[in-house]
Design an enzyme around this catalytic site. Sequence first.
Site, PDB file in Angstrom:
ATOM      1  N   GLY A 502      -0.148  -4.293  -5.461  1.00 19.45           N
ATOM      2  CA  GLY A 502      -1.077  -4.450  -6.578  1.00 19.45           C
ATOM      3  C   GLY A 502      -1.875  -3.187  -6.843  1.00 19.45           C
ATOM      4  O   GLY A 502      -2.079  -2.790  -7.996  1.00 19.45           O
ATOM      5  N   ASP A 503      -2.329  -2.540  -5.756  1.00 23.67           N
ATOM      6  CA  ASP A 503      -3.070  -1.283  -5.909  1.00 23.67           C
ATOM      7  C   ASP A 503      -2.184  -0.214  -6.531  1.00 23.67           C
ATOM      8  O   ASP A 503      -2.640   0.587  -7.361  1.00 23.67           O
ATOM      9  CB  ASP A 503      -3.574  -0.797  -4.549  1.00 23.67           C
ATOM     10  CG  ASP A 503      -4.472  -1.813  -3.865  1.00 23.67           C
ATOM     11  OD1 ASP A 503      -5.104  -2.620  -4.583  1.00 23.67           O
ATOM     12  OD2 ASP A 503      -4.542  -1.804  -2.620  1.00 23.67           O
ATOM     13  N   ALA A 504      -0.919  -0.182  -6.116  1.00 24.00           N
ATOM     14  CA  ALA A 504       0.012   0.805  -6.659  1.00 24.00           C
ATOM     15  C   ALA A 504       0.281   0.547  -8.138  1.00 24.00           C
ATOM     16  O   ALA A 504       0.384   1.491  -8.927  1.00 24.00           O
ATOM     17  CB  ALA A 504       1.318   0.783  -5.875  1.00 24.00           C
ATOM     18  N   GLY A 507      -2.532   1.889  -9.990  1.00 26.68           N
ATOM     19  CA  GLY A 507      -2.464   3.344  -9.954  1.00 26.68           C
ATOM     20  C   GLY A 507      -1.478   3.902 -10.960  1.00 26.68           C
ATOM     21  O   GLY A 507      -1.773   4.871 -11.679  1.00 26.68           O
TER      22      GLY A 507
END
Length: 557
Positions: A502-504, A507
Amino acid sequence: MAWIMPIFVALSTFGAVNGILLTTSRLFFAGAREKQMPEILTMIQINKVTPVPAVICIAFLSLLYLIVADIYTLINYVGFATWLSIGVAVLCLPVLRYTQPDLARPIKVNLFFPIAYIIASCLITVVPMLAKPVETGYGCLMIASSIPTYLIFIMWKKKPKLFDEFIGMFDANSIRLHGLGQETALLRIFFIFSIQAPRSQLGAIGGIEGLLVCMGNPLLDISVYDDGSLLKKYDLKSNNAILAEEKHKPLYKDIVDNFDVEYTAGGASQNTARIVQKILKVPNVVVYMGCVGRDSYSEIIEKKAREDGVNVCYQFTTEEPTGTCAVIISNEGKDRSLCANLAASTKFSIEHVRRTENAGLIKKADYYYVTGFFLIVSPNSALEVAKTALENQKLFIMNISAPYICHTFNEHLSSLLPYVDILFGNETEAEAFSEVYEFGTKDVKKIALKISQLPKINPERKRLVVITQGHLPVVVARDNTVKEFPITRLPPEKIVDTNGAGDAFVGGFLAQLIQDQPYDICVECGNWAASEVIQNSGCIFNRSEPFCPSSTSQLQQ
């Protein structure tokens, strides 16, 4: 041989004028990038890396100066204006050295040199003022001409609609978004000679440094593979994220002492910041703020974040150790459980945001990103940055981060939501949001649409809601419409660790957003980044080839 001297004087003069045209135009370009001059001056010719509109502007002004018949008069008032401007600029150095001694200074010179320069500037400017008051008066008028330009094009925020539409014909966004055939004759000239470069191509000349500010809880991720015994021992669930309770405190020492672990600079927002940097390959595009302890763990995560190109601006505390997050990977890498001990990250204070150097970085940025996890720590800091974004017509972006944020910290979430221009979440977070706000549905598309329609302080900028669903299509809602973006599924054997997917995704999305790419390209890059990360252990992005979009732009910003 009497012709030699005039020729060399002419060549010298031509070279000096040519140099001034090129260097002064860069000042116009840099000023426009800092929002101090009209936006059209930020345009750059990609192949030659030259700010063509700024060069043309300087050339036009130079031709105006040639209207003056007396060359000596021209030399007097241009020379006076030049020396006065440079002298005032150099005066800033000793003034800032005295008034703000703690500012970061990569290059520090002895004060003797600027003081000597200022004295020389005073002599060169004061004497002409006494000897040639008329010419120096013209020089002062030249400098003062910048005042109405700044007041009209920069400081005046609430311009009439007709005025904005007229100026919009000439700005960089208009040239990029409209076809050549739709432009005015003047705009065609600029379009031929100058093309707005994607911001990622401007890093070498400082075009996008500090463009994005991320705020969050910096943690050292400690990843370990588990057969289920750790989950059972510490009463943890797979595919879940929680804050550590007292019963979880021994977990961190247990896995470090008894298992093979991997360390990664973590924390959701910091992961996103690192991915943006890895994709753009331009240092210091992202500024990251959070609180860490003064210990070996903080040294590790700062080193790793800076290696990825993030401009780290940590607040340090001695009250708590650096926060850690146990990442327990199970089910052959398909599931993960996050147990975060926030520790030092809970000590982040609004005073860190207000420090002179940090406030300057925040003011300079065009995009702001916070996670829901940050609301646990410093909701006032998030709200202050959100208000800054609103006041300056910049984008404030947020991630729900976890279902419990909606339930436990709904008061903070509700106070921040009216400022949010883009909201990220996954399907479980969307369902939790729907429960708290009583939407009465578990349909992700309906939830996304309802969230996008919640009140905003700035209603003219419609909220964009992006919901990921694992291997299912990404749902995007905005302006009463919902669109789904399918993803390319990886074979199960290629999936190593879903931690950080999810963070990627965020990003990858932000890496394109800050380059002014349309939203469908942003989503595609988000999926591209996430698909790379889940093939590695931890939030690791190893792709060296650049992102190449396959879709055509449909959802414009």
